[in-house]
Design a protein around this motif. Sequence first.
Motif, PDB file in Angstrom:
ATOM      1  N   LYS A 144      72.671 171.348  85.916  1.00  0.00           N
ATOM      2  CA  LYS A 144      72.380 172.776  86.004  1.00  0.00           C
ATOM      3  C   LYS A 144      73.375 173.443  86.963  1.00  0.00           C
ATOM      4  N   GLU A 145      73.640 172.755  88.057  1.00  0.00           N
ATOM      5  CA  GLU A 145      74.545 173.327  89.059  1.00  0.00           C
ATOM      6  C   GLU A 145      76.013 173.190  88.651  1.00  0.00           C
ATOM      7  N   ASN A 146      76.311 172.213  87.799  1.00  0.00           N
ATOM      8  CA  ASN A 146      77.688 171.965  87.376  1.00  0.00           C
ATOM      9  C   ASN A 146      77.702 171.645  85.885  1.00  0.00           C
ATOM     10  N   PRO A 147      77.720 172.705  85.045  1.00  0.00           N
ATOM     11  CA  PRO A 147      77.628 172.485  83.587  1.00  0.00           C
ATOM     12  C   PRO A 147      78.739 171.599  83.033  1.00  0.00           C
ATOM     13  N   ASP A 148      79.844 171.456  83.765  1.00  0.00           N
ATOM     14  CA  ASP A 148      80.939 170.593  83.288  1.00  0.00           C
ATOM     15  C   ASP A 148      80.672 169.115  83.541  1.00  0.00           C
ATOM     16  N   LEU A 149      79.598 168.798  84.257  1.00  0.00           N
ATOM     17  CA  LEU A 149      79.319 167.399  84.617  1.00  0.00           C
ATOM     18  C   LEU A 149      79.118 166.529  83.369  1.00  0.00           C
ATOM     19  N   ILE A 150      79.873 165.440  83.310  1.00  0.00           N
ATOM     20  CA  ILE A 150      79.684 164.446  82.244  1.00  0.00           C
ATOM     21  C   ILE A 150      79.466 163.084  82.904  1.00  0.00           C
ATOM     22  N   CYS A 151      78.375 162.427  82.482  1.00  0.00           N
ATOM     23  CA  CYS A 151      78.050 161.117  83.069  1.00  0.00           C
ATOM     24  C   CYS A 151      77.991 160.038  82.005  1.00  0.00           C
ATOM     25  N   LEU A 152      78.229 158.833  82.472  1.00  0.00           N
ATOM     26  CA  LEU A 152      78.033 157.623  81.667  1.00  0.00           C
ATOM     27  C   LEU A 152      76.922 156.836  82.347  1.00  0.00           C
ATOM     28  N   ILE A 153      75.821 156.591  81.626  1.00  0.00           N
ATOM     29  CA  ILE A 153      74.756 155.785  82.214  1.00  0.00           C
ATOM     30  C   ILE A 153      75.076 154.333  81.870  1.00  0.00           C
ATOM     31  N   HIS A 154      75.554 153.616  82.883  1.00  0.00           N
ATOM     32  CA  HIS A 154      76.055 152.259  82.666  1.00  0.00           C
ATOM     33  C   HIS A 154      74.882 151.277  82.652  1.00  0.00           C
ATOM     34  N   CYS A 155      75.029 150.208  81.862  1.00  0.00           N
ATOM     35  CA  CYS A 155      73.991 149.179  81.741  1.00  0.00           C
ATOM     36  C   CYS A 155      72.631 149.843  81.514  1.00  0.00           C
ATOM     37  N   TYR A 156      72.580 150.756  80.562  1.00  0.00           N
ATOM     38  CA  TYR A 156      71.381 151.575  80.374  1.00  0.00           C
ATOM     39  C   TYR A 156      70.162 150.698  80.099  1.00  0.00           C
ATOM     40  N   SER A 157      69.097 150.924  80.892  1.00  0.00           N
ATOM     41  CA  SER A 157      67.908 150.073  80.750  1.00  0.00           C
ATOM     42  C   SER A 157      66.641 150.905  80.584  1.00  0.00           C
ATOM     43  N   GLY A 158      66.793 152.222  80.368  1.00  0.00           N
ATOM     44  CA  GLY A 158      65.631 153.092  80.242  1.00  0.00           C
ATOM     45  C   GLY A 158      65.086 153.120  78.826  1.00  0.00           C
ATOM     46  N   VAL A 160      64.012 154.762  74.998  1.00  0.00           N
ATOM     47  CA  VAL A 160      64.706 155.467  73.911  1.00  0.00           C
ATOM     48  C   VAL A 160      64.586 156.976  74.115  1.00  0.00           C
ATOM     49  N   GLU A 161      63.411 157.445  74.551  1.00  0.00           N
ATOM     50  CA  GLU A 161      63.185 158.887  74.753  1.00  0.00           C
ATOM     51  C   GLU A 161      64.150 159.436  75.809  1.00  0.00           C
ATOM     52  N   MET A 162      64.261 158.719  76.909  1.00  0.00           N
ATOM     53  CA  MET A 162      65.140 159.174  77.973  1.00  0.00           C
ATOM     54  C   MET A 162      66.604 159.142  77.522  1.00  0.00           C
ATOM     55  N   MET A 163      66.962 158.126  76.756  1.00  0.00           N
ATOM     56  CA  MET A 163      68.329 158.057  76.194  1.00  0.00           C
ATOM     57  C   MET A 163      68.600 159.331  75.399  1.00  0.00           C
ATOM     58  N   ARG A 164      67.600 159.786  74.629  1.00  0.00           N
ATOM     59  CA  ARG A 164      67.809 161.001  73.815  1.00  0.00           C
ATOM     60  C   ARG A 164      68.028 162.219  74.706  1.00  0.00           C
ATOM     61  N   GLU A 165      67.328 162.274  75.847  1.00  0.00           N
ATOM     62  CA  GLU A 165      67.531 163.389  76.775  1.00  0.00           C
ATOM     63  C   GLU A 165      68.952 163.389  77.322  1.00  0.00           C
ATOM     64  N   TYR A 166      69.441 162.205  77.688  1.00  0.00           N
ATOM     65  CA  TYR A 166      70.814 162.116  78.198  1.00  0.00           C
ATOM     66  C   TYR A 166      71.820 162.545  77.129  1.00  0.00           C
ATOM     67  N   VAL A 167      71.565 162.123  75.896  1.00  0.00           N
ATOM     68  CA  VAL A 167      72.474 162.490  74.803  1.00  0.00           C
ATOM     69  C   VAL A 167      72.503 164.005  74.629  1.00  0.00           C
ATOM     70  N   LYS A 168      71.317 164.646  74.763  1.00  0.00           N
ATOM     71  CA  LYS A 168      71.250 166.112  74.660  1.00  0.00           C
ATOM     72  C   LYS A 168      72.068 166.782  75.755  1.00  0.00           C
ATOM     73  N   MET A 169      72.155 166.130  76.906  1.00  0.00           N
ATOM     74  CA  MET A 169      72.941 166.696  78.008  1.00  0.00           C
ATOM     75  C   MET A 169      74.430 166.444  77.811  1.00  0.00           C
ATOM     76  N   GLY A 170      74.788 165.736  76.725  1.00  0.00           N
ATOM     77  CA  GLY A 170      76.199 165.440  76.459  1.00  0.00           C
ATOM     78  C   GLY A 170      76.686 164.201  77.198  1.00  0.00           C
ATOM     79  N   PHE A 171      75.757 163.396  77.695  1.00  0.00           N
ATOM     80  CA  PHE A 171      76.125 162.199  78.455  1.00  0.00           C
ATOM     81  C   PHE A 171      76.304 160.999  77.526  1.00  0.00           C
ATOM     82  N   TYR A 172      76.910 159.962  78.084  1.00  0.00           N
ATOM     83  CA  TYR A 172      77.176 158.732  77.337  1.00  0.00           C
ATOM     84  C   TYR A 172      76.312 157.587  77.859  1.00  0.00           C
ATOM     85  N   ILE A 173      76.114 156.588  76.976  1.00  0.00           N
ATOM     86  CA  ILE A 173      75.300 155.416  77.292  1.00  0.00           C
ATOM     87  C   ILE A 173      76.183 154.182  77.113  1.00  0.00           C
ATOM     88  N   ALA A 174      76.237 153.317  78.135  1.00  0.00           N
ATOM     89  CA  ALA A 174      77.001 152.068  77.984  1.00  0.00           C
ATOM     90  C   ALA A 174      76.046 150.892  77.901  1.00  0.00           C
TER      91      ALA A 174
END
Length: 257
Positions: A144-158, A160-174
């Motif tokens: 919200k504070e930095n709309p350009d922020l792009i993250c990679l959630i490494h070794c994702y262990s959360g 499926v629902e949360m993964m979808r939220e991250y994808v909506k934010m434009g983030f990546y899953i490793a």
Amino acid sequence: MIDSHAHLDDNRFKKDQAQVIKNFEKNGVDLVVNIGADLVSSKSSVFLAENNERIYATVGVHPHDAKNYNQDVEDQLEMLSGREKVVAIGEIGLDYYYDFSPREIQKEVFWKQLELAKRVKMPVVIHSRDADQDTMDILKQAKKENPDLICLIHCYSGSVEMMREYVKMGFYIALGGATTFKNAKTPKKVAMEVPIENLLLETDSPYMTPEPNRGKRNEPKYVRLVAEQIANLRGMDVEEVISLTDKNTLDFYGIAL
Ligand SMILES: [Zn+2]
């Protein structure tokens, strides 16, 4: 083939690091991103990258080491982030499984490095273990504070629902070795459900060794085992998984070949 997350400066590679680098080159791995986890390993990552054409680096302080973070560390990270082969800030985040640093300090240091990433305009590699909700809350606020922020959630262990939220934010899953473990239901589900445009492959060497080598030391060359498992789970061709996820890795890190 690209390994988007490895620790070749780890003690477990001390004796044969040069051989391990040769091994991945011989086994079709074109690029490895070596990840910083404290100031020392950030410097080692930059050194490795500047001495190997096929290695890139990130710089950052892992939540385990948050208790040792201070202004001097931050200034040095900021300086290192300007080096040519440094492609992200990370790995940073929260680890409530080990709790090596007090949680309040982990959060504070996570925020400080998200602000650093904003200043230096870099993507961020996230580590989150047993801290799914707090990580999500902080990243939502940071986005919200930095709309350009792009993250990679490494070794994702959360979930499926949360993964979808991250994808909506434009983030990546490793995803890595965990997708091959027999008892790992959720990582397999995530591997099947995550949009291929948001997926990266990683080894997290020397940790998280995929089957059938689980228990042994991991190496970047085993990223192929991860690609094969994801191809199996998704019913895709392994070469297609590799070429699509490679493109995502280059996009996320902003690496132009
Ligand atoms: Zn790591």
